[in-house]
Design a protein around this motif. Structure first.
Motif, PDB file in Angstrom:
ATOM      1  N   ASP A  92       0.809  -1.209   0.000  1.00  0.00           N
ATOM      2  CA  ASP A  92       0.000   0.000   0.000  1.00  0.00           C
ATOM      3  C   ASP A  92       0.845   1.264   0.000  1.00  0.00           C
ATOM      4  O   ASP A  92       1.851   1.353   0.713  1.00  0.00           O
ATOM      5  N   GLY A  93       0.390   2.245  -0.775  1.00  0.00           N
ATOM      6  CA  GLY A  93       1.019   3.553  -0.798  1.00  0.00           C
ATOM      7  C   GLY A  93       0.677   4.321   0.468  1.00  0.00           C
ATOM      8  O   GLY A  93      -0.460   4.275   0.957  1.00  0.00           O
ATOM      9  N   CYS A  94       1.642   5.025   1.016  1.00  0.00           N
ATOM     10  CA  CYS A  94       1.448   5.742   2.284  1.00  0.00           C
ATOM     11  C   CYS A  94       0.354   6.803   2.184  1.00  0.00           C
ATOM     12  O   CYS A  94      -0.425   6.969   3.113  1.00  0.00           O
ATOM     13  N   PHE A  95       0.279   7.505   1.072  1.00  0.00           N
ATOM     14  CA  PHE A  95      -0.742   8.536   0.940  1.00  0.00           C
ATOM     15  C   PHE A  95      -2.128   7.931   0.740  1.00  0.00           C
ATOM     16  O   PHE A  95      -3.073   8.240   1.451  1.00  0.00           O
ATOM     17  N   TRP A  96      -2.248   7.044  -0.221  1.00  0.00           N
ATOM     18  CA  TRP A  96      -3.566   6.535  -0.619  1.00  0.00           C
ATOM     19  C   TRP A  96      -4.227   5.661   0.436  1.00  0.00           C
ATOM     20  O   TRP A  96      -5.447   5.502   0.445  1.00  0.00           O
ATOM     21  N   HIS A  97      -3.438   5.070   1.326  1.00  0.00           N
ATOM     22  CA  HIS A  97      -4.001   4.128   2.297  1.00  0.00           C
ATOM     23  C   HIS A  97      -3.816   4.595   3.744  1.00  0.00           C
ATOM     24  O   HIS A  97      -3.979   3.822   4.665  1.00  0.00           O
ATOM     25  N   ARG A  98      -3.455   5.851   3.937  1.00  0.00           N
ATOM     26  CA  ARG A  98      -3.351   6.505   5.244  1.00  0.00           C
ATOM     27  C   ARG A  98      -2.347   5.825   6.177  1.00  0.00           C
ATOM     28  O   ARG A  98      -2.676   5.344   7.265  1.00  0.00           O
ATOM     29  N   CYS A  99      -1.101   5.792   5.741  1.00  0.00           N
ATOM     30  CA  CYS A  99      -0.024   5.256   6.581  1.00  0.00           C
ATOM     31  C   CYS A  99       0.055   6.051   7.885  1.00  0.00           C
ATOM     32  O   CYS A  99       0.081   7.283   7.858  1.00  0.00           O
ATOM     33  N   PRO A 100       0.092   5.355   9.028  1.00  0.00           N
ATOM     34  CA  PRO A 100       0.152   6.077  10.304  1.00  0.00           C
ATOM     35  C   PRO A 100       1.452   6.857  10.495  1.00  0.00           C
ATOM     36  O   PRO A 100       1.496   7.800  11.284  1.00  0.00           O
ATOM     37  N   GLU A 101       2.496   6.496   9.770  1.00  0.00           N
ATOM     38  CA  GLU A 101       3.776   7.200   9.904  1.00  0.00           C
ATOM     39  C   GLU A 101       3.922   8.390   8.964  1.00  0.00           C
ATOM     40  O   GLU A 101       4.534   9.382   9.328  1.00  0.00           O
ATOM     41  N   HIS A 102       3.410   8.269   7.726  1.00  0.00           N
ATOM     42  CA  HIS A 102       3.730   9.254   6.699  1.00  0.00           C
ATOM     43  C   HIS A 102       2.561  10.034   6.121  1.00  0.00           C
ATOM     44  O   HIS A 102       2.782  11.007   5.403  1.00  0.00           O
ATOM     45  N   PHE A 103       1.347   9.619   6.390  1.00  0.00           N
ATOM     46  CA  PHE A 103       0.206  10.283   5.761  1.00  0.00           C
ATOM     47  C   PHE A 103       0.026  11.702   6.274  1.00  0.00           C
ATOM     48  O   PHE A 103       0.044  11.948   7.481  1.00  0.00           O
ATOM     49  N   VAL A 104      -0.126  12.626   5.345  1.00  0.00           N
ATOM     50  CA  VAL A 104      -0.435  14.021   5.666  1.00  0.00           C
ATOM     51  C   VAL A 104      -1.632  14.403   4.797  1.00  0.00           C
ATOM     52  O   VAL A 104      -1.572  14.300   3.571  1.00  0.00           O
ATOM     53  N   MET A 105      -2.710  14.823   5.434  1.00  0.00           N
ATOM     54  CA  MET A 105      -3.916  15.214   4.703  1.00  0.00           C
ATOM     55  C   MET A 105      -3.637  16.474   3.895  1.00  0.00           C
ATOM     56  O   MET A 105      -3.067  17.440   4.426  1.00  0.00           O
ATOM     57  N   PRO A 106      -4.005  16.478   2.633  1.00  0.00           N
ATOM     58  CA  PRO A 106      -3.814  17.693   1.830  1.00  0.00           C
ATOM     59  C   PRO A 106      -4.588  18.870   2.430  1.00  0.00           C
ATOM     60  O   PRO A 106      -5.634  18.688   3.053  1.00  0.00           O
ATOM     61  N   LYS A 107      -4.066  20.054   2.250  1.00  0.00           N
ATOM     62  CA  LYS A 107      -4.696  21.256   2.809  1.00  0.00           C
ATOM     63  C   LYS A 107      -5.827  21.770   1.923  1.00  0.00           C
ATOM     64  O   LYS A 107      -6.780  22.353   2.413  1.00  0.00           O
ATOM     65  N   THR A 108      -5.711  21.566   0.612  1.00  0.00           N
ATOM     66  CA  THR A 108      -6.746  22.046  -0.293  1.00  0.00           C
ATOM     67  C   THR A 108      -7.718  20.915  -0.613  1.00  0.00           C
ATOM     68  O   THR A 108      -7.355  19.734  -0.577  1.00  0.00           O
ATOM     69  N   ASN A 109      -8.947  21.304  -0.887  1.00  0.00           N
ATOM     70  CA  ASN A 109      -9.994  20.350  -1.256  1.00  0.00           C
ATOM     71  C   ASN A 109     -10.173  19.289  -0.164  1.00  0.00           C
ATOM     72  O   ASN A 109     -10.332  18.101  -0.440  1.00  0.00           O
ATOM     73  N   LEU A 110     -10.145  19.740   1.075  1.00  0.00           N
ATOM     74  CA  LEU A 110     -10.126  18.860   2.242  1.00  0.00           C
ATOM     75  C   LEU A 110     -11.284  17.863   2.269  1.00  0.00           C
ATOM     76  O   LEU A 110     -11.076  16.681   2.538  1.00  0.00           O
TER      77      LEU A 110
END
Length: 145
Positions: free
Chosen positions: A75-93
């Motif tokens: 799983d990709g860290c962004f697409w699957h919400r990795c607890p270590e690396h995921f950062v929610m985008p600021k735009t289009n929240l």
């Protein structure tokens, strides 16, 4: 130009964001390729981008050992919400919160469907060391023998 990169009704916050997201690969990512190459070099044979569920043919697993019924997903860290690396985008929240939450729900549902059909499911993050991932896969394969 509905649906074009310049269309403001698009999910993307900018043309650049849209092009960047469209360029993301759904399969054959670098982490997948590294793990697959190492497994192949060690003599393991497997199916790639396999659809193991007869009831839901849209779901795929990255690496499938069909005889052992072992499904491996990286799983990709962004697409699957990795607890270590995921950062929610600021735009289009609101779009991203719904999109990522949907991915996480689908992952859990896929695990349940696969396990219910007799598969062992292993999930790894893209940032994990490929050698460690391969060792864990091999340990599971030996245990399933």
């Amino acid at each position: 130009m509905e649906g074009s990169a310049g269309d403001r009704s698009s999910w993307a916050s900018s043309v650049h964001a849209r092009l960047s997201m469209q360029a993301n690969r759904g399969r054959d990512t670098r982490p997948e390729l590294l793990v697959r190459a190492a497994l192949h070099a060690r003599g393991w044979r497997y199916r790639v981008n396999h659809r193991p569920l007869t009831a839901d043919r849209r779901r795929t697993v990255d690496i499938a050992f069909t005889r052992k019924r072992l499904a491996v997903l990286i799983d990709g860290c962004f697409w699957h919400r990795c607890p270590e690396h995921f950062v929610m985008p600021k735009t289009n929240l609101s779009y991203w919160e719904e999109k990522i939450a949907g991915n996480v729900r689908r992952d859990a549902e896929s695990n349940a469907l696969l396990e219910g059909d007799g598969w062992t499911v292993l999930r790894f993050w893209e940032h994990q060391d490929p050698a460690t991932v391969v060792e864990e896969i091999e340990a599971s394969l030996r245990k399933l023998s």
